[in-house]
Write a protein that holds these residues in place. Structure first.
Motif, mmCIF file in Angstrom:
data_model
loop_
_atom_site.group_PDB
_atom_site.id
_atom_site.type_symbol
_atom_site.label_atom_id
_atom_site.label_comp_id
_atom_site.label_asym_id
_atom_site.label_seq_id
_atom_site.Cartn_x
_atom_site.Cartn_y
_atom_site.Cartn_z
ATOM 1 N N PRO B 9 -3.725 -4.194 3.078
ATOM 2 C CA PRO B 9 -3.013 -3.045 2.373
ATOM 3 C C PRO B 9 -3.460 -1.740 3.156
ATOM 4 N N ILE B 10 -3.603 -1.717 4.552
ATOM 5 C CA ILE B 10 -4.010 -0.580 5.047
ATOM 6 C C ILE B 10 -3.190 0.632 4.820
ATOM 7 N N TYR B 11 -1.989 0.579 4.502
ATOM 8 C CA TYR B 11 -1.233 1.725 4.498
ATOM 9 C C TYR B 11 -0.804 1.913 2.952
ATOM 10 N N TYR B 12 -1.355 1.299 2.217
ATOM 11 C CA TYR B 12 -1.126 1.494 0.714
ATOM 12 C C TYR B 12 -1.603 3.010 0.219
ATOM 13 N N LYS B 13 -0.486 3.454 -0.104
ATOM 14 C CA LYS B 13 -0.820 5.134 -0.460
ATOM 15 C C LYS B 13 -1.999 5.106 -1.554
ATOM 16 N N ALA B 14 -2.110 4.453 -2.406
ATOM 17 C CA ALA B 14 -3.095 4.634 -3.494
ATOM 18 C C ALA B 14 -4.659 4.648 -2.848
ATOM 19 N N ILE B 15 -4.796 4.025 -1.767
ATOM 20 C CA ILE B 15 -6.171 4.045 -1.117
ATOM 21 C C ILE B 15 -5.998 4.731 0.285
ATOM 22 N N CYS B 16 -5.068 5.435 0.560
ATOM 23 C CA CYS B 16 -4.903 6.349 1.587
ATOM 24 C C CYS B 16 -5.087 7.879 1.264
ATOM 25 N N LYS B 17 -6.481 8.258 0.875
ATOM 26 C CA LYS B 17 -6.818 9.622 0.560
ATOM 27 C C LYS B 17 -7.555 10.518 1.506
ATOM 28 N N ASP B 18 -7.937 9.935 2.593
ATOM 29 C CA ASP B 18 -8.700 10.662 3.481
ATOM 30 C C ASP B 18 -8.253 10.426 5.116
ATOM 31 N N GLU B 19 -7.841 11.378 5.740
ATOM 32 C CA GLU B 19 -7.477 11.307 6.889
ATOM 33 C C GLU B 19 -8.372 10.597 7.917
ATOM 34 N N LYS B 20 -9.628 10.781 7.870
ATOM 35 C CA LYS B 20 -10.518 10.190 8.803
ATOM 36 C C LYS B 20 -10.887 8.763 8.465
ATOM 37 N N GLU B 21 -10.733 8.231 7.337
ATOM 38 C CA GLU B 21 -10.808 7.064 6.809
ATOM 39 C C GLU B 21 -9.458 6.187 7.395
ATOM 40 N N GLU B 22 -8.348 6.969 7.316
ATOM 41 C CA GLU B 22 -7.163 6.203 7.762
ATOM 42 C C GLU B 22 -7.087 6.091 9.189
ATOM 43 N N ALA B 23 -7.745 7.035 10.080
ATOM 44 C CA ALA B 23 -7.724 6.972 11.435
ATOM 45 C C ALA B 23 -8.767 5.728 11.912
ATOM 46 N N PHE B 24 -9.729 5.697 11.218
ATOM 47 C CA PHE B 24 -10.515 4.507 11.413
ATOM 48 C C PHE B 24 -10.086 3.281 11.330
ATOM 49 N N GLN B 34 2.834 3.953 11.836
ATOM 50 C CA GLN B 34 3.309 3.601 10.514
ATOM 51 C C GLN B 34 2.569 4.593 9.413
ATOM 52 N N SER B 35 2.988 5.015 8.377
ATOM 53 C CA SER B 35 2.799 5.780 7.459
ATOM 54 C C SER B 35 2.613 4.996 5.984
ATOM 55 N N PRO B 36 1.673 5.795 5.166
ATOM 56 C CA PRO B 36 1.483 5.122 4.048
ATOM 57 C C PRO B 36 2.512 4.986 3.139
ATOM 58 N N TYR B 37 2.532 3.951 2.247
ATOM 59 C CA TYR B 37 3.814 3.573 1.326
ATOM 60 C C TYR B 37 3.224 3.556 -0.071
ATOM 61 N N ASP B 38 3.929 4.072 -0.798
ATOM 62 C CA ASP B 38 3.637 3.966 -2.219
ATOM 63 C C ASP B 38 4.016 2.554 -2.878
ATOM 64 N N TYR B 39 3.750 2.454 -4.375
ATOM 65 C CA TYR B 39 4.001 1.242 -4.737
ATOM 66 C C TYR B 39 5.630 0.939 -5.015
ATOM 67 N N ASP B 40 6.306 1.946 -5.156
ATOM 68 C CA ASP B 40 7.687 1.631 -5.204
ATOM 69 C C ASP B 40 8.223 1.017 -4.003
ATOM 70 N N GLU B 41 7.848 1.615 -2.832
ATOM 71 C CA GLU B 41 8.179 0.984 -1.545
ATOM 72 C C GLU B 41 7.975 -0.507 -1.363
ATOM 73 N N ILE B 42 6.583 -0.638 -1.607
ATOM 74 C CA ILE B 42 5.848 -2.154 -1.560
ATOM 75 C C ILE B 42 6.711 -3.042 -2.545
ATOM 76 N N PHE B 43 6.890 -2.522 -3.696
ATOM 77 C CA PHE B 43 7.618 -3.510 -4.607
ATOM 78 C C PHE B 43 8.994 -3.847 -4.311
ATOM 79 N N VAL B 44 9.693 -2.724 -3.662
ATOM 80 C CA VAL B 44 11.288 -2.831 -3.415
ATOM 81 C C VAL B 44 11.274 -3.899 -2.121
ATOM 82 N N GLU B 45 10.355 -3.881 -1.236
ATOM 83 C CA GLU B 45 10.395 -4.941 -0.137
ATOM 84 C C GLU B 45 10.078 -6.454 -0.858
ATOM 85 N N MET B 46 9.129 -6.288 -1.639
ATOM 86 C CA MET B 46 8.812 -7.484 -2.344
ATOM 87 C C MET B 46 9.950 -8.299 -3.191
ATOM 88 N N LYS B 47 10.565 -7.265 -3.667
ATOM 89 C CA LYS B 47 11.796 -7.758 -4.599
ATOM 90 C C LYS B 47 12.686 -8.333 -3.643
#
Lengths: 142, 284
Positions: B9-24, B34-47
């Protein structure tokens, strides 16, 4: 003068036609720029911007024709690991269809309105969904 | 029902709050553009993929790289947001002095449902005696382990650590411990099959897409690297569906799997039954 607006849209399928005619016209009509041109540009390489007649049968014929040109089961070289992505590229159909459709369209703007034919609808077409897409609408003029 | 047992879940927006952490995270995991995506986008792909649930895998690389790619707490947060959609796994760097305390907390307090380890990235041999207390801790809580196995293209990862033969001793010493050697241990598919034939506690997943289209990759895996009847005859209770998102997309692998001939019971097992048994939600 130049104004830049953004339309965000989330597709729900791998391939999907989405009409943005109304949104683009509204953006132009609300703009302070009254005469010039409007550019509609996708921010992606696996989507297309298309101007065409907004009929389901036309959409189907276009989709079927694009499938014949770039079928999903062709032997694309892009189907391999891409170190620059850290992922396997398996979306050549999207890239080729995007190339055919093009990444933009343009219309004249006169007296605060888009000048276009009555059958000219504006689409973004998804070729590698589902995902969130961004379309730029830039109005250039005075 | 379909369960995807291998999602990062590295690009799940719910845990992408810090740019340094994202870069690491991006550098350590080796996924870019790739850019962070929110739950709506995750669920639309799962659907679209008809995937009901996904197992989320963190990774602790504290002693080798100075951080975590995704933390146990972050996985627990996502799983708590949507418990009906996500199965949270824990991770721990085996060389941390507090490794066992971290696992106690992950299993008892965070309620995570298994452990993810990557020998190639975390630089340990699975059969190292250092690992025994960790395996015993998983047994104590009846939690399975998903190991990365075979090729790893993450930076600073050494494939030898994740060769399937390095896991045989674990399967022998801990026959009650359910272990998944992910990615069919590709390219060591025959060794992977050998382990599954010998040890019923050894599982694998379908996240194999290192070359070719999804259809070509699955066809090669299920009909060339393996005999076309091996799954129906012997392996159908040990293979789980896994996508390895965001490297590979769920619906494309499933589209390819649909074209592989197999008995419907085998397909059901691969799509979800084996996953439920692996995580302990279904009786053996």
């Amino acid at each position: 003068m130049v104004e830049l607006h953004t339309i965000n849209w989330m597709s729900e399928r791998p391939e999907q036609f989405h009409m943005i005619t109304k949104e683009v016209h509204q953006i132009v009509e609300k703009s302070s720029i009254k005469n010039g041109m409007v550019l509609i540009v996708t921010a992606h390489t696996t989507t297309g911007i298309m101007v065409n007649e907004g009929l389901p049968c036309v959409e189907t014929d276009i989709a079927d024709t694009l499938d014949r040109i770039a079928p999903v089961d062709a032997e694309y070289v892009h189907a391999h690991f891409l170190p620059s992505y850290g992922a396997t590229g398996n979306n050549s159909t999207g890239h080729i269809k995007s190339l055919i459709c093009g990444n933009h369209c343009a219309f004249p703007v006169i007296n605060g309105k888009i000048v276009c034919g009555g059958a000219q609808d504006i689409y973004i077409i998804e070729f590698d969904g589902p995902q969130t897409r961004k379309i730029y609408v830039e109005i250039i003029g005075e | 029902m379909i369960i995807d047992m291998h999602v990062h879940p590295i690009y799940y927006k719910a845990i992408c709050k810090d740019e340094k952490e994202e870069a690491f995270r991006s550098e350590a995991f080796g996924v870019f553009k790739q850019s962070p995506y929110d739950y709506d986008e995750i669920f639309v792909e799962m659907k679209y993929a008809k995937v009901d649930m996904a197992a989320l895998l963190p990774l602790d690389v504290t002693t080798t790289e100075g951080g975590v790619i995704v933390s146990n707490e972050q996985v627990a947060k996502i799983a708590a947001d949507y418990p009906e959609r996500f199965i949270g796994f824990a991770s721990v760097d085996p060389r941390r002095s507090d490794a066992l305390e971290i696992l106690d907390y992950a299993f008892s307090t965070l309620k995570l449902e298994g452990l993810k380890l990557n020998p190639a990235k975390q630089h340990f041999y699975p059969n190292d005696k250092m690992m025994d207390p960790i395996y015993k801790k998983c047994l104590e809580y009846n939690k399975p382990i998903i190991f990365h196995a075979g090729l790893s293209w993450e930076p600073n990862s050494i494939t030898e650590y994740a060769h399937p033969l390095k896991f045989e001793e674990v399967a022998v010493k801990f026959p009650q411990l359910r272990i998944c050697l992910a990615h069919f241990a590709w390219p060591f598919v025959r060794e992977m099959v050998m382990l599954m034939i010998k040890y019923s506690n050894v599982y694998t997943d379908t996240s194999v897409l290192y070359l070719d289209s999804p259809e070509e990759s699955m066809k090669r895996l299920f009909t060339v690297d393996m005999g076309s009847l091996w799954v129906d005859r012997a392996l159908h209770k040990q293979i789980m569906f896994g996508s390895n998102g965001p490297r590979f997309r769920q619906f494309k692998l499933l589209r390819a799997l649909e074209q592989i001939p197999m008995r419907e019971t085998s397909r059901d097992n691969i799509y979800y039954r084996n996953a439920l048994r692996f995580i302990g939600r279904e009786e053996f």
